[in-house]
Design an enzyme around this catalytic site. Structure first.
Site, PDB file in Angstrom:
ATOM      1  CE  LYS A   1      28.982  35.135   8.254  1.00 46.31           C
ATOM      2  NZ  LYS A   1      30.018  34.407   8.997  1.00 46.31           N
TER       3      LYS A   1
ATOM      4  NE  ARG B   1      31.026  30.451   3.349  1.00 47.36           N
ATOM      5  CZ  ARG B   1      30.074  30.423   4.270  1.00 47.36           C
ATOM      6  NH1 ARG B   1      28.875  30.862   3.982  1.00 47.36           N
ATOM      7  NH2 ARG B   1      30.340  29.952   5.472  1.00 47.36           N
TER       8      ARG B   1
ATOM      9  NE  ARG C   1      28.120  28.281  15.714  1.00 47.21           N
ATOM     10  CZ  ARG C   1      28.402  29.013  14.637  1.00 47.21           C
ATOM     11  NH1 ARG C   1      27.636  30.021  14.307  1.00 47.21           N
ATOM     12  NH2 ARG C   1      29.460  28.749  13.899  1.00 47.21           N
TER      13      ARG C   1
ATOM     14  NE  ARG D   1      27.034  25.631  11.727  1.00 48.60           N
ATOM     15  CZ  ARG D   1      27.344  26.757  11.091  1.00 48.60           C
ATOM     16  NH1 ARG D   1      26.739  27.877  11.429  1.00 48.60           N
ATOM     17  NH2 ARG D   1      28.244  26.769  10.151  1.00 48.60           N
TER      18      ARG D   1
ATOM     19  NE  ARG E   1      32.356  26.562   9.294  1.00 48.16           N
ATOM     20  CZ  ARG E   1      31.847  26.650  10.522  1.00 48.16           C
ATOM     21  NH1 ARG E   1      32.215  25.800  11.467  1.00 48.16           N
ATOM     22  NH2 ARG E   1      30.980  27.584  10.810  1.00 48.16           N
TER      23      ARG E   1
HETATM   24  P1  AMP Z   1      27.579  29.071   7.398  1.00 51.09           P
HETATM   25  O1  AMP Z   1      26.344  28.730   8.178  1.00 51.09           O
HETATM   26  O2  AMP Z   1      27.443  30.379   6.675  1.00 51.09           O
HETATM   27  O3  AMP Z   1      28.823  28.992   8.234  1.00 51.09           O
HETATM   28  O4  AMP Z   1      27.729  27.964   6.260  1.00 51.09           O
HETATM   29  C1  AMP Z   1      27.892  26.607   6.568  1.00 51.09           C
HETATM   30  C2  AMP Z   1      28.406  25.865   5.380  1.00 51.09           C
HETATM   31  O5  AMP Z   1      27.462  25.955   4.311  1.00 51.09           O
HETATM   32  C3  AMP Z   1      29.683  26.408   4.784  1.00 51.09           C
HETATM   33  O6  AMP Z   1      30.837  25.926   5.460  1.00 51.09           O
HETATM   34  C4  AMP Z   1      29.602  25.878   3.360  1.00 51.09           C
HETATM   35  O7  AMP Z   1      29.883  24.508   3.299  1.00 51.09           O
HETATM   36  C5  AMP Z   1      28.131  26.043   3.051  1.00 51.09           C
HETATM   37  N1  AMP Z   1      27.847  27.391   2.485  1.00 51.09           N
HETATM   38  C6  AMP Z   1      27.113  28.369   3.065  1.00 51.09           C
HETATM   39  N2  AMP Z   1      27.067  29.453   2.274  1.00 51.09           N
HETATM   40  C7  AMP Z   1      27.817  29.163   1.192  1.00 51.09           C
HETATM   41  C8  AMP Z   1      28.174  29.897   0.028  1.00 51.09           C
HETATM   42  N3  AMP Z   1      27.776  31.168  -0.170  1.00 51.09           N
HETATM   43  N4  AMP Z   1      28.966  29.286  -0.893  1.00 51.09           N
HETATM   44  C9  AMP Z   1      29.387  28.026  -0.712  1.00 51.09           C
HETATM   45  N5  AMP Z   1      29.101  27.289   0.361  1.00 51.09           N
HETATM   46  C10 AMP Z   1      28.312  27.836   1.324  1.00 51.09           C
END
Ligand code: AMP
Length: 283
Positions: A13, A88, A127, A139, A150
């Site tokens: 993404k 999400r 990554r 990360r 996740r």
């Molecule tokens: P991502 O970079 O999108 O994989 O997000 C990393 C982490 O941020 C996720 O595993 C969640 O802990 C938190 N996070 C990101 N977006 C959301 C969301 N829309 N709702 C809840 N937690 C989020």
């Protein structure tokens, strides 16, 4: 253009959002990036989110909804945006619907990147290696344990959004197992098809509007001086028929727009793109 990119962690993404930003001059709104920045800056939101994120859990809805609402209001988002990592959950999607409605915005499309789960751990490991090679800190949640969490959160809470947006005829599914460039091309293709269908729909709607106006005008002229002034209104209804018809057409045009880019269709969900041997990585 206002888009959502949907897909499990490691689907690509972030990479595709970056390319869409370049191509369309819109901004990428990644809740993950914003939360990571908040964690790094040690803000109250960051302190709240830090441990949840490291463990692969979801930050509370009100936190992310607040972040997104504020961000959409900023000037650079006026031309459009790509939401990456948000919504999400179904409640987040419903909150987004309300939020966009209040701000007078429409969602153009939701692009789902479909990938084989088996490939995700590989991608996330790639990554991590790439970030290390660039001298960046990987990360905290890019490890097998957090990824498993996740992924299960994605399946349970985010995957229902596929149906949610499919029912709204907004969903476009792209095969995310192709190479990065192929995925980019497919996304470009399906979005162009949606744009063309919307433009066609817009032309039809404005043509129908003109018909209504002309019909009403004629009717009013005809009715001028006649006994029943109320009659002036009757032809308006007749003339309004094409508009109603065009409304019905809009729906089917909408369906066609979703159909157009698809190679395969199942239960209102569109799948586009072909499988390729190339492997995509994530940014
Ligand atoms: P991502 O970079 O999108 O994989 O997000 C990393 C982490 O941020 C996720 O595993 C969640 O802990 C938190 N996070 C990101 N977006 C959301 C969301 N829309 N709702 C809840 N937690 C989020």
């Amino acid at each position: 253009m206002r888009l959502i990119l949907l897909g499990p962690p490691g689907a690509g993404k972030g990479t595709q959002a970056g390319r869409l930003v370049e191509r369309h001059g819109i901004v990428q709104l990644s809740t993950g990036d914003m939360l990571r920045a908040a964690v790094a800056a040690g803000t109250p939101i960051g302190l709240k989110a830090k441990d949840i994120m490291a463990a692969g859990g979801l930050v509370p809805d009100e936190v992310v909804i607040g972040i997104i609402s504020d961000r959409i209001d900023q000037d650079d988002a006026a031309q459009g945006f790509i939401l990456d990592g948000f919504p999400r959950t179904v409640p987040q999607a419903e909150a987004l619907d309300r939020l966009l409605k209040d701000k007078g915005f429409d969602l153009d499309a939701v692009v789902e990147l479909k990938v084989n789960e088996g490939a995700l751990l590989d991608r996330v490991e790639t990554r991590v290696a790439e970030m290390r090679a660039r001298g960046e800190e990987p990360r905290a949640d890019d490890n097998a344990e957090a990824l498993a969490k996740r992924l299960s959160a994605y399946r349970a809470q985010t995957e229902p959004l596929v149906d949610y947006y499919s029912e709204k005829r907004k969903l476009l599914t792209v095969d995310g197992m192709m190479t990065i460039d192929e995925v980019t091309r497919e996304i470009g293709r399906v979005l162009e098809a949606v744009r063309a269908a919307d433009a066609k729909k817009g032309t039809k709607a404005s043509r129908a509007k003109r018909t209504v106006k002309t019909g009403a005008k004629k009717a009013a002229t005809k009715a001028k001086g006649s006994k029943a002034a109320s009659k002036a209104k009757a032809p308006k209804k007749v003339a309004a028929k094409p508009a109603a018809k065009s409304g019905a057409k809009s729906d089917s045009a909408k369906k066609a727009s979703a159909k157009k880019p698809s190679a395969k269709k199942s239960s209102g969900k569109q799948t586009v793109g072909k499988k390729a041997s190339g492997k995509a990585t994530v940014a």
